[in-house]
Motif scaffolding. Sequence first.
Motif, short mmCIF file in Angstrom:
data_model
loop_
_atom_site.label_atom_id
_atom_site.label_comp_id
_atom_site.label_asym_id
_atom_site.label_seq_id
_atom_site.Cartn_x
_atom_site.Cartn_y
_atom_site.Cartn_z
N THR A 153 -27.29 2.29 -53.51
CA THR A 153 -28.33 1.41 -53.03
C THR A 153 -28.43 1.79 -51.60
O THR A 153 -29.36 0.63 -51.83
N ALA A 154 -27.49 1.54 -50.53
CA ALA A 154 -27.89 1.21 -49.55
C ALA A 154 -27.76 2.42 -48.63
O ALA A 154 -27.31 3.81 -48.62
N SER A 155 -28.45 2.07 -47.62
CA SER A 155 -29.07 3.21 -46.58
C SER A 155 -29.28 2.42 -45.36
O SER A 155 -29.64 1.66 -44.83
N PHE A 156 -29.41 3.97 -43.37
CA PHE A 156 -29.77 3.60 -42.49
C PHE A 156 -30.33 4.01 -42.33
O PHE A 156 -30.51 5.40 -42.64
N GLN A 162 -39.53 4.54 -48.52
CA GLN A 162 -38.95 3.98 -48.84
C GLN A 162 -39.21 2.87 -49.41
O GLN A 162 -39.78 2.08 -48.94
N TYR A 163 -38.88 2.88 -50.90
CA TYR A 163 -38.66 1.55 -51.48
C TYR A 163 -37.58 0.75 -51.93
O TYR A 163 -36.51 1.27 -52.10
N GLU A 192 -44.21 -4.28 -45.92
CA GLU A 192 -45.06 -3.60 -45.23
C GLU A 192 -44.07 -2.71 -43.78
O GLU A 192 -44.42 -3.79 -42.99
N LEU A 193 -43.41 -2.69 -43.45
CA LEU A 193 -42.63 -2.23 -42.41
C LEU A 193 -43.19 -0.52 -42.03
O LEU A 193 -42.85 0.43 -42.17
N LYS A 238 -28.60 -4.06 -55.53
CA LYS A 238 -29.85 -4.37 -54.56
C LYS A 238 -30.27 -3.12 -53.98
O LYS A 238 -29.82 -2.59 -52.95
N LYS A 239 -31.90 -2.31 -53.33
CA LYS A 239 -30.93 -1.27 -52.58
C LYS A 239 -32.00 -1.77 -51.67
O LYS A 239 -32.40 -2.49 -51.30
#
Length: 309
Positions: free
Chosen positions: A74-77, A4-5, A93-94, A29-30
């Motif tokens: 553009t938001a995610s959990f 995921q970016y 990088e996570l 923003k993503k």
Amino acid sequence: MEKQYVDVAIIGGGPAGLNAALVLARAKKKVAVIDEGRPRNAVTGAVHGFITRDGITPKEFRRIAQEEILAYPTASFVADTVISIAGTNGQFELSTMEGQMITSKKILFAVGMKDQPFSIPGLKEVYGKSAFVCPYCDGWELRDQPLVVISKGTVLMHFAPVVSGWTSRLTVCTNGPDELTEAQRQEFQHNDIPLFDSPIRHIDSKDGIVQQVVLEDGTVIPARGIFFKPELTMGSDLPRTIGCEFAETGVLAVNESGQTNIPGIYSAGDAASMMHQAIASASAGSYVAAVMNNELNTEAWRRNIKEVR
């Protein structure tokens, strides 16, 4: 698993992380909020002092917040735990416990704090029900009741006068040597507040409500509530692991913009402040998100100039 970016990875889904996500999503923003779903305030029955949300349960607060944030595409959990961070500003990088990989330009640590195991027998049973850490959050519900403050030394000299605003029926237990000067002890005498330095044997309660505090010397103190200062640790070891600096108070060292000593990494909320209130954390998250968005926009602006040249 597909990587995921995002523009900003927010580690922690409390008020600071949630409000930051809202601001960033509205700025196009993503953003990904990575949270394991174990908030510190889960033991409490309600969030207080948050305008329009006074008295809401922590669970419902988070549900509404996520619903509002996910209205922005553009938001995610991500229901997971970040276990490692590599890279530098612009390309971090996570890696998560479930094997997910997230590449992010910026990182916001909104990991909060967590309580150390309680050493006083009976305290765990009343924590979040009739024993609390913040009178601004829970003092109203215990107003005018017989209360016990558990603290000592310099912290006590700030804490006790604050709590006294909610009740005149106050007793202080230092659970060992009080670490006070004689002049400080006299302050309690002048305010008719009993001060006991005998260690606490146990706290008796019924259905989560304090009944009495029993000391090792046999003293029994009737009470219906407790305010205390718990021992806290950072909600995640990651900031220390990657080299973030800490203040003497144990929170992350950040500048006025919430930036840590590592470029591209910020912090907001309880992890970076001693003001442990939901609304204060949300405010900090909003402000730091705006700072991060401005930085992202400025970096893109400058890249465009370089490309033209």
